[in-house]
Scaffold this motif. Structure first.
Motif, mmCIF file in Angstrom:
data_model
loop_
_atom_site.group_PDB
_atom_site.id
_atom_site.type_symbol
_atom_site.label_atom_id
_atom_site.label_comp_id
_atom_site.label_asym_id
_atom_site.label_seq_id
_atom_site.Cartn_x
_atom_site.Cartn_y
_atom_site.Cartn_z
ATOM 1 N N ARG A 100 -10.679 29.085 11.080
ATOM 2 C CA ARG A 100 -9.949 27.830 10.874
ATOM 3 C C ARG A 100 -10.481 27.061 9.671
ATOM 4 N NH1 ARG A 100 -9.094 22.431 12.747
ATOM 5 N NH2 ARG A 100 -6.911 22.158 13.416
ATOM 6 N N GLU A 101 -11.782 27.014 9.520
ATOM 7 C CA GLU A 101 -12.358 26.237 8.422
ATOM 8 C C GLU A 101 -12.095 26.889 7.069
ATOM 9 O OE1 GLU A 101 -13.620 23.155 8.291
ATOM 10 O OE2 GLU A 101 -12.793 23.190 10.325
ATOM 11 N N SER A 102 -12.238 28.205 7.005
ATOM 12 C CA SER A 102 -11.988 28.875 5.720
ATOM 13 C C SER A 102 -10.514 28.797 5.331
ATOM 14 C CB SER A 102 -12.454 30.335 5.784
ATOM 15 O OG SER A 102 -11.739 31.071 6.765
ATOM 16 N N LEU A 103 -9.620 28.888 6.307
ATOM 17 C CA LEU A 103 -8.186 28.809 6.019
ATOM 18 C C LEU A 103 -7.786 27.421 5.536
ATOM 19 C CD1 LEU A 103 -6.833 30.860 9.042
ATOM 20 C CD2 LEU A 103 -6.721 31.533 6.636
ATOM 21 N N ARG A 104 -8.470 26.393 5.988
ATOM 22 C CA ARG A 104 -8.167 25.027 5.559
ATOM 23 C C ARG A 104 -8.437 24.836 4.071
ATOM 24 N NH1 ARG A 104 -8.077 20.648 9.155
ATOM 25 N NH2 ARG A 104 -9.282 19.423 7.660
ATOM 26 N N LYS A 105 -9.348 25.618 3.511
ATOM 27 C CA LYS A 105 -9.762 25.437 2.120
ATOM 28 C C LYS A 105 -9.195 26.496 1.179
ATOM 29 C CE LYS A 105 -14.188 23.631 3.805
ATOM 30 N NZ LYS A 105 -15.662 23.873 3.853
ATOM 31 N N THR A 106 -8.539 27.509 1.720
ATOM 32 C CA THR A 106 -8.128 28.669 0.915
ATOM 33 C C THR A 106 -6.655 28.582 0.537
ATOM 34 O OG1 THR A 106 -9.749 30.029 2.067
ATOM 35 C CG2 THR A 106 -8.023 31.184 0.867
ATOM 36 N N MET A 140 7.181 32.644 8.319
ATOM 37 C CA MET A 140 6.247 33.593 8.934
ATOM 38 C C MET A 140 4.805 33.139 8.761
ATOM 39 S SD MET A 140 7.770 37.403 8.136
ATOM 40 C CE MET A 140 7.924 37.120 6.362
ATOM 41 N N HIS A 141 4.440 32.804 7.539
ATOM 42 C CA HIS A 141 3.066 32.417 7.241
ATOM 43 C C HIS A 141 2.654 31.175 8.032
ATOM 44 C CE1 HIS A 141 -0.287 32.454 4.122
ATOM 45 N NE2 HIS A 141 -0.545 31.392 4.863
ATOM 46 N N SER A 142 3.482 30.155 7.957
ATOM 47 C CA SER A 142 3.125 28.887 8.606
ATOM 48 C C SER A 142 3.040 29.025 10.119
ATOM 49 C CB SER A 142 4.138 27.801 8.230
ATOM 50 O OG SER A 142 5.451 28.158 8.629
ATOM 51 N N GLU A 143 3.908 29.842 10.712
ATOM 52 C CA GLU A 143 3.880 30.012 12.160
ATOM 53 C C GLU A 143 2.624 30.760 12.609
ATOM 54 O OE1 GLU A 143 7.572 31.809 13.239
ATOM 55 O OE2 GLU A 143 8.692 29.914 13.107
ATOM 56 N N ILE A 144 2.172 31.721 11.817
ATOM 57 C CA ILE A 144 0.956 32.458 12.164
ATOM 58 C C ILE A 144 -0.258 31.544 12.145
ATOM 59 C CG2 ILE A 144 -0.667 34.181 11.264
ATOM 60 C CD1 ILE A 144 1.774 35.894 10.561
ATOM 61 N N LEU A 145 -0.360 30.715 11.105
ATOM 62 C CA LEU A 145 -1.509 29.815 11.024
ATOM 63 C C LEU A 145 -1.439 28.701 12.062
ATOM 64 C CD1 LEU A 145 -2.090 31.400 8.444
ATOM 65 C CD2 LEU A 145 -2.762 29.241 7.370
ATOM 66 N N MET A 187 1.236 23.156 8.093
ATOM 67 C CA MET A 187 1.275 23.462 6.663
ATOM 68 C C MET A 187 0.563 22.410 5.813
ATOM 69 S SD MET A 187 4.966 25.205 5.815
ATOM 70 C CE MET A 187 4.534 25.440 4.102
ATOM 71 N N GLN A 188 0.621 21.156 6.225
ATOM 72 C CA GLN A 188 0.012 20.103 5.413
ATOM 73 C C GLN A 188 -1.510 20.139 5.428
ATOM 74 O OE1 GLN A 188 1.969 19.672 8.051
ATOM 75 N NE2 GLN A 188 1.305 18.006 9.382
ATOM 76 N N SER A 189 -2.081 21.028 6.225
ATOM 77 C CA SER A 189 -3.544 21.055 6.352
ATOM 78 C C SER A 189 -4.205 22.114 5.475
ATOM 79 C CB SER A 189 -3.935 21.273 7.810
ATOM 80 O OG SER A 189 -3.546 22.564 8.254
ATOM 81 N N TYR A 190 -3.443 22.878 4.686
ATOM 82 C CA TYR A 190 -4.039 23.873 3.799
ATOM 83 C C TYR A 190 -3.223 23.956 2.506
ATOM 84 C CZ TYR A 190 -0.446 26.720 6.159
ATOM 85 O OH TYR A 190 0.735 27.176 6.702
ATOM 86 N N PRO A 191 -3.850 24.356 1.394
ATOM 87 C CA PRO A 191 -3.141 24.437 0.111
ATOM 88 C C PRO A 191 -2.267 25.687 0.047
ATOM 89 C CG PRO A 191 -5.414 25.124 -0.167
ATOM 90 C CD PRO A 191 -5.297 24.662 1.259
ATOM 91 N N TYR A 192 -1.124 25.569 -0.612
ATOM 92 C CA TYR A 192 -0.241 26.731 -0.748
ATOM 93 C C TYR A 192 0.658 26.558 -1.969
ATOM 94 C CZ TYR A 192 3.114 23.597 1.518
ATOM 95 O OH TYR A 192 3.906 22.520 1.835
ATOM 96 N N SER A 193 1.127 27.694 -2.482
ATOM 97 C CA SER A 193 2.108 27.731 -3.565
ATOM 98 C C SER A 193 3.378 28.373 -3.058
ATOM 99 C CB SER A 193 1.576 28.546 -4.756
ATOM 100 O OG SER A 193 0.420 27.975 -5.307
ATOM 101 N N PHE A 194 4.531 27.885 -3.510
ATOM 102 C CA PHE A 194 5.811 28.552 -3.284
ATOM 103 C C PHE A 194 6.097 29.426 -4.511
ATOM 104 C CE2 PHE A 194 7.342 24.946 -0.390
ATOM 105 C CZ PHE A 194 7.138 25.690 0.759
ATOM 106 N N ILE A 195 6.351 30.718 -4.286
ATOM 107 C CA ILE A 195 6.718 31.626 -5.380
ATOM 108 C C ILE A 195 7.927 32.437 -4.909
ATOM 109 C CG2 ILE A 195 5.944 33.460 -6.932
ATOM 110 C CD1 ILE A 195 3.151 32.415 -6.681
ATOM 111 N N PRO A 196 9.151 31.929 -5.148
ATOM 112 C CA PRO A 196 10.360 32.517 -4.557
ATOM 113 C C PRO A 196 10.979 33.667 -5.367
ATOM 114 C CG PRO A 196 10.913 30.488 -5.687
ATOM 115 C CD PRO A 196 9.423 30.670 -5.840
ATOM 116 N N ALA A 197 10.168 34.647 -5.735
ATOM 117 C CA ALA A 197 10.663 35.856 -6.392
ATOM 118 C C ALA A 197 9.787 37.005 -5.904
ATOM 119 C CB ALA A 197 10.596 35.723 -7.905
ATOM 120 N N THR A 198 10.396 38.064 -5.421
ATOM 121 C CA THR A 198 9.646 39.101 -4.709
ATOM 122 C C THR A 198 8.556 39.744 -5.560
ATOM 123 O OG1 THR A 198 11.444 40.627 -5.248
ATOM 124 C CG2 THR A 198 11.455 39.655 -3.051
#
Length: 296
Positions: A184-190, A201-206, A214-225
């Motif tokens: 949990r702690e490493s995922l909050r910072k990664t 899928m990603h947000s539901e797993i975490l 989702m607001q508790s960890y950093p993320y990028s949206f990259i909408p191209a496969t």
């Protein structure tokens, strides 16, 4: 009965977003477009369009739009079935909706011979596998690949198999960010990489596995496969990737599975209208058979 010119005007406004753009499309003045839409609204006793920039459809307008799009597709299928290839082209055009991951992996290589042999060209619409069904429901496509199992009235559905996803990262990224393990702690910072805002899928797993919204960890949206996978390779983040797309990278160790318990297998289905052209019948058979080989 509905007046064809009035419906044509309404459809043009609904798809173009304004009376000016609809007028240019129909080669008539915006005021003429407005008069036709007003006449249609009077006939139906319903407001169909809320005038603005852009114009917005009411619920009645959405219902009519769905009907007109479906009717347009059915008419195209009928004409192709009765007349064969159109006078303007030797090719048949078929509108399909697919999830981006199928398009990036198994779909195109498997249907390429059929497209050439049957002289088919495609109008492809791309959306998340949980949303492509809406494009069929609203009459925008003849068929779709979707995660939706329930069959809509007037349609048929066939199972295709399962698209498998794994939570992956580059080997260097995993060694740096998860050197003390995935918790949990490493995922909050990664930093994470997510395909787009519809990809849950990603947000539901975490959320389910670690209690992290989702607001508790950093993320990028990259909408191209391709760019999505490339971003993970480059160490911009970790994310849920279709195994079929990156099997060689997993085998050579470029990418590693950081959450073996988080693997997902998403069932996919092929939905299409019961009444369809012979060309779409052939393409349906091709897609169903190809999916049996590609999706397990």
């Amino acid at each position: 009965m509905l007046d064809s010119k009035q419906c044509e005007a309404f459809l043009a406004v609904a798809e173009a977003g304004s009376f000016d753009a609809a007028g240019e499309h129909l080669y008539i003045t915006p005021s003429a477009v407005s008069l036709r839409v007003q006449a249609l609204e009077k006939y139906l006793g319903q407001v169909l369009i809320i005038r603005g920039r852009p114009c917005v459809l009411t619920q009645a307008g959405q219902t009519l739009l769905q009907h007109l799009r479906h009717t347009r597709l059915m008419e195209q299928n009928l004409l192709q079935g009765l007349m064969g290839k159109s006078s303007e082209s030797e090719f048949y055009k078929i509108a399909l909706a697919s999830n981006a991951d199928s398009l990036a992996t198994w779909l195109l290589p498997s249907i390429q011979p059929t497209l050439f042999r049957e002289k088919i060209v495609l109008e492809l619409k791309i959306d998340d596998q949980s949303h492509t069904h809406t494009l069929l429901e609203t009459g925008q496509v003849n068929a779709c690949i979707t995660a939706e199992e329930q069959v809509m009235s007037g349609c048929l559905a066939q199972p295709l198999g399962k698209m498998r996803y794994k939570m992956l990262a580059s080997a260097d990224f995993a060694a740096h960010w998860f050197r003390k393990g995935v918790n949990r702690e490493s995922l909050r910072k990664t930093p994470a990489v997510i395909f787009n805002h519809k990809d849950l899928m990603h947000s539901e797993i975490l959320l389910k596995g670690y209690g992290l919204p989702m607001q508790s960890y950093p993320y990028s949206f990259i909408p191209a496969t391709d760019a999505f996978v490339k971003a993970i390779q480059l160490g911009l983040g970790y994310g849920m990737v279709p195994e079929l797309q990156v099997q060689p990278l997993l085998e050579n160790g470029t990418l590693v599975d950081i959450m073996p318990d988080a693997q997902l297998a998403i069932p996919l289905y092929w939905h299409h209208w019961k009444r369809q052209s012979e060309q779409l019948n052939v393409l349906t058979e091709c897609i169903v058979q190809a999916a049996k080989q590609a999706l397990t």
